[in-house]
Design a protein around this motif. Structure first.
Motif, PDB file in Angstrom:
ATOM      1  N   ASN A 247       0.856  -1.356   0.051  1.00 61.43           N
ATOM      2  CA  ASN A 247      -0.012  -0.201   0.010  1.00 61.43           C
ATOM      3  C   ASN A 247       0.879   1.346   0.050  1.00 61.43           C
ATOM      4  OD1 ASN A 247      -2.382  -1.524   0.068  1.00 61.43           O
ATOM      5  ND2 ASN A 247      -2.049  -1.658   2.152  1.00 61.43           N
ATOM      6  N   ASP A 248       2.074   1.184   0.036  1.00 58.17           N
ATOM      7  CA  ASP A 248       3.303   2.178  -0.048  1.00 58.17           C
ATOM      8  C   ASP A 248       3.052   2.966  -1.264  1.00 58.17           C
ATOM      9  OD1 ASP A 248       5.813   3.698  -0.471  1.00 58.17           O
ATOM     10  OD2 ASP A 248       5.626   3.383   1.844  1.00 58.17           O
ATOM     11  N   PRO A 249       2.766   4.312  -1.669  1.00 59.58           N
ATOM     12  CA  PRO A 249       2.873   4.898  -2.896  1.00 59.58           C
ATOM     13  C   PRO A 249       4.415   4.769  -3.579  1.00 59.58           C
ATOM     14  CG  PRO A 249       1.822   6.253  -1.319  1.00 59.58           C
ATOM     15  CD  PRO A 249       2.318   4.993  -0.388  1.00 59.58           C
ATOM     16  N   GLY A 250       5.156   4.958  -2.844  1.00 58.44           N
ATOM     17  CA  GLY A 250       6.481   4.662  -3.396  1.00 58.44           C
ATOM     18  C   GLY A 250       6.887   3.178  -3.961  1.00 58.44           C
ATOM     19  N   TYR A 251       6.523   2.465  -3.125  1.00 53.77           N
ATOM     20  CA  TYR A 251       6.897   1.118  -3.543  1.00 53.77           C
ATOM     21  C   TYR A 251       5.600   0.784  -4.972  1.00 53.77           C
ATOM     22  CZ  TYR A 251       6.153  -3.999  -4.334  1.00 53.77           C
ATOM     23  OH  TYR A 251       6.153  -5.182  -4.795  1.00 53.77           O
ATOM     24  N   GLN A 252       4.435   1.201  -4.906  1.00 53.75           N
ATOM     25  CA  GLN A 252       3.667   1.243  -6.097  1.00 53.75           C
ATOM     26  C   GLN A 252       4.306   1.764  -7.336  1.00 53.75           C
ATOM     27  OE1 GLN A 252       0.110   2.547  -4.513  1.00 53.75           O
ATOM     28  NE2 GLN A 252      -0.490   1.036  -3.475  1.00 53.75           N
ATOM     29  N   ALA A 253       4.606   2.907  -7.063  1.00 56.46           N
ATOM     30  CA  ALA A 253       5.412   3.632  -8.466  1.00 56.46           C
ATOM     31  C   ALA A 253       6.732   2.843  -8.955  1.00 56.46           C
ATOM     32  CB  ALA A 253       5.902   5.015  -7.999  1.00 56.46           C
ATOM     33  N   TRP A 254       7.337   2.337  -7.962  1.00 57.58           N
ATOM     34  CA  TRP A 254       8.615   1.547  -8.429  1.00 57.58           C
ATOM     35  C   TRP A 254       8.030   0.163  -9.224  1.00 57.58           C
ATOM     36  CZ3 TRP A 254       9.845  -3.571  -6.856  1.00 57.58           C
ATOM     37  CH2 TRP A 254      10.912  -4.045  -7.421  1.00 57.58           C
ATOM     38  N   ARG A 255       6.847  -0.269  -8.615  1.00 55.41           N
ATOM     39  CA  ARG A 255       6.534  -1.591  -9.433  1.00 55.41           C
ATOM     40  C   ARG A 255       5.815  -1.531 -10.682  1.00 55.41           C
ATOM     41  NH1 ARG A 255       5.579  -7.160  -8.387  1.00 55.41           N
ATOM     42  NH2 ARG A 255       5.138  -7.872 -10.443  1.00 55.41           N
ATOM     43  N   ARG A 256       5.148  -0.233 -11.015  1.00 52.55           N
ATOM     44  CA  ARG A 256       4.835   0.170 -12.039  1.00 52.55           C
ATOM     45  C   ARG A 256       5.751   0.070 -13.101  1.00 52.55           C
ATOM     46  NH1 ARG A 256       1.227   3.028  -9.227  1.00 52.55           N
ATOM     47  NH2 ARG A 256       2.327   5.171  -9.456  1.00 52.55           N
ATOM     48  N   GLU A 257       6.844   0.881 -12.717  1.00 53.47           N
ATOM     49  CA  GLU A 257       8.135   1.214 -13.790  1.00 53.47           C
ATOM     50  C   GLU A 257       8.803   0.041 -13.901  1.00 53.47           C
ATOM     51  OE1 GLU A 257      11.427   4.639 -14.645  1.00 53.47           O
ATOM     52  OE2 GLU A 257       9.979   4.940 -13.072  1.00 53.47           O
ATOM     53  N   ALA A 258       8.978  -1.033 -12.990  1.00 53.13           N
ATOM     54  CA  ALA A 258       9.745  -2.027 -12.930  1.00 53.13           C
ATOM     55  C   ALA A 258       8.943  -3.212 -14.052  1.00 53.13           C
ATOM     56  CB  ALA A 258       9.890  -2.810 -11.754  1.00 53.13           C
ATOM     57  N   ASP A 259       7.715  -3.152 -13.925  1.00 52.95           N
ATOM     58  CA  ASP A 259       6.973  -3.862 -14.864  1.00 52.95           C
ATOM     59  C   ASP A 259       6.908  -3.488 -16.384  1.00 52.95           C
ATOM     60  OD1 ASP A 259       5.773  -5.556 -13.064  1.00 52.95           O
ATOM     61  OD2 ASP A 259       4.102  -4.401 -12.538  1.00 52.95           O
ATOM     62  N   GLU A 260       7.238  -2.230 -16.569  1.00 55.31           N
ATOM     63  CA  GLU A 260       7.526  -1.677 -17.684  1.00 55.31           C
ATOM     64  C   GLU A 260       8.729  -2.052 -18.423  1.00 55.31           C
ATOM     65  OE1 GLU A 260       5.744   0.108 -20.223  1.00 55.31           O
ATOM     66  OE2 GLU A 260       3.833  -0.362 -19.105  1.00 55.31           O
ATOM     67  N   LEU A 261       9.841  -2.046 -17.718  1.00 56.47           N
ATOM     68  CA  LEU A 261      11.088  -2.534 -18.231  1.00 56.47           C
ATOM     69  C   LEU A 261      11.202  -3.742 -18.174  1.00 56.47           C
ATOM     70  CD1 LEU A 261      13.131  -0.175 -15.895  1.00 56.47           C
ATOM     71  CD2 LEU A 261      12.902   0.266 -18.154  1.00 56.47           C
ATOM     72  N   ALA A 262      10.298  -4.655 -17.482  1.00 59.17           N
ATOM     73  CA  ALA A 262      10.517  -5.995 -17.572  1.00 59.17           C
ATOM     74  C   ALA A 262      10.282  -6.521 -18.867  1.00 59.17           C
ATOM     75  CB  ALA A 262       9.700  -6.769 -16.440  1.00 59.17           C
TER      76      ALA A 262
END
Length: 587
Positions: A247-262
Motif C-alpha cells: 500500500n506504499d505509494p513509493g513501492y507502487q510507483a517503482w513496481r509500475r516502472e519495473a513492470d514496464e522495463l520487464a
C-alpha cells in the motif's frame, strides 16, 4: 609498504594548537608543527598585565630599530634591503619525494626572504587521493547517483547571517511527509558514522546495480532504487517486502516502472514473477509498514534525499558567496561530506562575525583566519576557546588595494590616509594586529578609530577608493575569489593597484605558541596583471610583496558534544580533504 591508514593518521590535524583545547586526535606530527607536543601551549597572561595575543619573538627575530614616526619618509641605503633568497625545499639524496614543509632561509637580522608564489588556475574536479575509505565511498556513491536522470536542486544562500533556504525547506518538507513513517523515524536514530561500513556489509564491497536501474528514477518515495533492485536478489525477502509495503505509494510507483522495463528484460521479469509468488504465500498475514528484511538497517533503504533529511546539520560560517570560504565549503566539504551531514554555508562579513556566530550558536563550524581567534582570546580574557581547530589547509594573502596615485607600500600610510574594510571582517582582525606590532598603524584612519567609515561589505569598501588618500584591505586566497576577479577587471578604469605589505615589523608577529602568524611571500604579477604595478626600474618585477596567514577550519564544542559518535569520523574525513581543498583554491 606502509599501511594506508598510517600516513593518513599522521596527517590528521591537531585540535589543540596553542591555546585551542587539546583533542584526542592530536598527533605528534601536528603537535611539533605548532610547538607543544601533547600538552597545552606556553600561552600565559602577563603578570598583572593585559592579554596580548601576539608578541615579537626576540629569540628568532630582530626588531627593526630606530623606526621613524609614521609619515616621515626615509630612504634605505642602497644594498641594505631585503635579500632575494628563493624558497627552497630540502630533499635528501635517495629519499624520493620530499616530505618536509617548504622552508625559507631567513638569516637573522637580514630582513625578509623574497619568494614568489603563483596561485590561481584550479585543476578541475576534486581528486579522492588521501581520503578515508568512507569518504571515498561517499564520493563514489555520489558518482553512481549522478547517473540517474533526476538531479538535486541547487543550494542557494541568502544574505549575511542567513543560512541557505532551498535545502532546508526541502528537508523540512521531507520530514513533514515521512515524519510518521516508522522506518523514517528509526533511521533518524541510527549511527551516521558507521553508515558506509554497514552499507558495504549489506550490498557487498564490489556491488554494482543491474544496468536497468539507470533507466529508472533514483528513488521512489521513501525508498532508494538501488535498494529495491538489490532486494530482488533474495526472493524470500523480496516477497515479504512486497506484501508488507503493497500500500506504499513509493513501492507502487517503482513496481509500475519495473513492470514496464520487464517487458524488454527477461531477467527482471523472472525476478518479479518470483517475488509475486513469494508474496502470495503471505496472503492473510497482517501488513506491517515497518517491515524490513532481517539485518537491514532503516537508513540503508532510504533514498539519498530522504536520508539527508535525517542527518544532522553542520552550519558552516563562511564569507560572501564570491569568496573562497564559500566555494571550499560547497565544492570541498559539501560534496565529500554530504552523506554524513547536511553542510549548510552561512554567510558572514568575515572572521570576526564568524566567531561571534560560532559562540552565539548561529553556526556549528567556521572558516577563520589564523590571526583572528587570538584576538578573540584577548577580547574574552580566556584561553578556553569554545571550539576546536580541525584543519588548516591553505594560506590567504593580505590584499591592500589603493589608488594608483597613492602610496606604494603599507609603511607609507599616514594619518591622512583612509583604509576601508567592514568592521567585523578578517581584514579588521589583521589590522588590529598591525597596530599591536606598530602603534603607528593606529593613526591611519579606519573603521576601528573612525566609526563614520563603517561599510557593510568589501564591495562598498572598494567603491571608497577614489583618490590618493584612500585604500581598502581584503584577506583571501590570491586569485581565487570572485571579488578579486571583479577588482582585477576594473583596475585600469578605476586606477587601482595592489601595494606592498612589506613592513618588517609585521613579519615578527607570533602567536602564544611562539609560531609565526604571518609570512612574507610575493603574489606573482601574473595573478593580478592589471593590479600589479608595471615592471621596470622604479617598480621592479611587478610582483606584489605581501603577508600570508593560514585559513583554519574550526568546529564548535557544542556541536562536537551533541554528536559524540559522529564527530571523530567527521573530523577525520575533513582532515583527509586537505589536498582537495587546496586544489579548490589553486594551491
Amino acid at each position: 609498504m606502509k599501511k594506508p591508514y598510517v600516513g593518513l593518521l599522521a596527517g590528521v590535524l591537531a585540535f589543540g594548537m596553542g591555546a585551542v583545547p587539546l583533542d584526542p586526535l592530536v598527533t605528534d606530527v601536528e603537535a611539533k608543527r605548532f610547538g607543544g607536543g601533547f600538552g597545552r601551549s606556553s600561552f600565559r597572561s602577563g603578570k598583572g598585565g593585559r592579554f596580548k595575543p601576539f608578541s615579537i619573538s626576540s629569540s628568532s627575530k630582530a626588531r627593526r630599530t630606530g623606526k621613524p614616526k609614521r609619515g616621515i619618509k626615509t630612504e634605505r641605503p642602497r644594498g641594505t634591503g631585503k635579500p632575494k633568497g628563493n624558497i627552497r625545499t630540502e630533499k635528501p639524496k635517495g629519499t624520493g619525494k620530499p616530505k618536509g614543509n617548504i622552508r625559507t632561509e631567513n638569516p637573522r637580522g637580514t630582513g625578509k626572504p623574497k619568494g614568489s608564489i603563483k596561485t590561481g588556475g584550479r585543476k578541475g574536479r576534486i581528486a579522492t587521493s588521501g581520503q578515508s575509505v568512507r569518504t571515498k565511498a561517499a564520493i563514489n556513491a555520489k558518482r553512481m547517483r549522478d547517473k540517474f536522470k533526476k538531479k538535486p536542486s541547487p543550494v542557494v544562500s541568502g544574505r549575511a547571517g542567513k543560512a541557505p533556504t532551498i535545502g532546508g525547506q526541502r528537508h523540512a518538507t521531507i520530514d513533514k511527509t515521512y515524519g510518521d513513517n516508522p522506518i523514517y523515524r528509526r533511521a533518524r536514530k541510527t549511527d551516521r558514522g558507521s553508515y558506509w561500513k554497514r552499507r558495504e556489509q549489506f550490498y557487498g564491497r564490489n556491488y554494482e546495480p543491474p544496468a536497468y536501474v539507470y533507466n529508472m528514477a533514483s528513488s521512489y518515495g521513501l525508498f532508494g532504487t538501488i535498494f529495491l533492485a538489490g532486494l530482488l536478489n533474495n526472493v524470500s525477502n523480496a516477497g515479504a517486502f512486497a506484501h508488507h509495503h503493497q500500500n506504499d505509494p513509493g513501492y507502487q510507483a517503482w513496481r509500475r516502472e519495473a513492470d514496464e522495463l520487464a517487458k524488454q528484460n527477461e531477467d527482471l521479469r523472472n525476478k518479479l514473477v518470483a517475488m509475486d509468488a513469494e508474496a502470495a504465500k503471505l496472503d492473510g498475514t497482517p501488513v506491517d509498514p515497518a517491515y524490513l528484511p532481517k539485518g537491514v538497517d532503516p537508513d540503508i533503504v532510504l533514498a539519498s534525499g530522504v536520508r539527508a533529511a535525517t542527518l544532522p546539520q553542520l552550519r558552516v560560517c563562511v564569507g560572501s558567496q564570491s569568496g573562497a570560504y564559500y566555494r571550499v565549503t560547497e565544492q570541498g566539504l559539501g560534496l565529500s561530506l554530504g552523506d554524513t551531514v547536511n553542510v549548510v554555508p552561512v554567510e558572514t562579513v568575515g572572521s570576526n562575525q564568524a566567531l561571534e556566530f560560532l559562540v552565539d550558536g548561529k553556526c556549528d563550524s567556521a572558516w577563520i583566519q589564523r590571526d583572528s581567534y587570538w584576538n578573540y582570546i584577548e577580547a574574552t580574557k580566556t584561553n578556553n576557546l569554545p571550539f576546536v581547530r580541525v584543519v588548516s589547509p591553505y594560506k590567504e594573502a593580505v590584499h591592500l588595494i589603493c589608488h594608483a596615485s597613492g602610496p606604494s607600500k603599507i609603511s607609507r600610510l599616514t594619518e591622512d590616509h583612509k583604509v576601508w574594510f567592514p568592521k567585523k571582517s578578517g581584514a579588521a582582525e589583521t589590522w588590529k594586529n598591525f597596530i599591536g606590532e606598530d602603534a603607528g598603524y593606529g593613526e591611519v584612519q579606519t573603521v576601528l578609530n573612525t566609526p563614520s567609515m563603517a561599510v557593510a561589505s568589501n564591495k562598498e569598501a572598494l567603491l571608497k577608493v577614489t583618490d590618493a588618500k584612500s585604500c581598502m584591505m581584503y584577506v583571501a586566497a590570491p586569485g581565487e575569489t570572485g571579488f578579486m576577479k571583479v577588482v582585477e577587471e576594473m583596475a585600469v578604469t578605476r586606477n587601482l593597484v595592489m601595494i606592498d605589505v612589506s613592513d618588517g615589523d609585521l613579519e615578527n608577529t607570533t602567536d602564544p605558541a611562539g609560531e609565526d602568524v604571518y609570512e612574507y611571500k610575493e603574489i606573482d604579477s601574473s595573478v593580478y596583471p592589471s593590479l600589479a604595478r608595471q615592471n621596470g626600474v622604479v617598480f621592479g618585477s611587478g610582483d606584489i610583496d605581501t603577508l600570508y596567514v593560514r585559513a583554519d577550519f574550526v568546529i564548535a564544542n557544542a556541536w562536537k558534544d551533541a554528536n559524540p559518535e559522529l564527530y571523530p569520523s567527521l573530523a577525520f574525513d575533513i582532515a583527509s580533504l586537505e589536498d582537495e581543498i587546496r586544489t579548490v583554491v589553486g594551491q
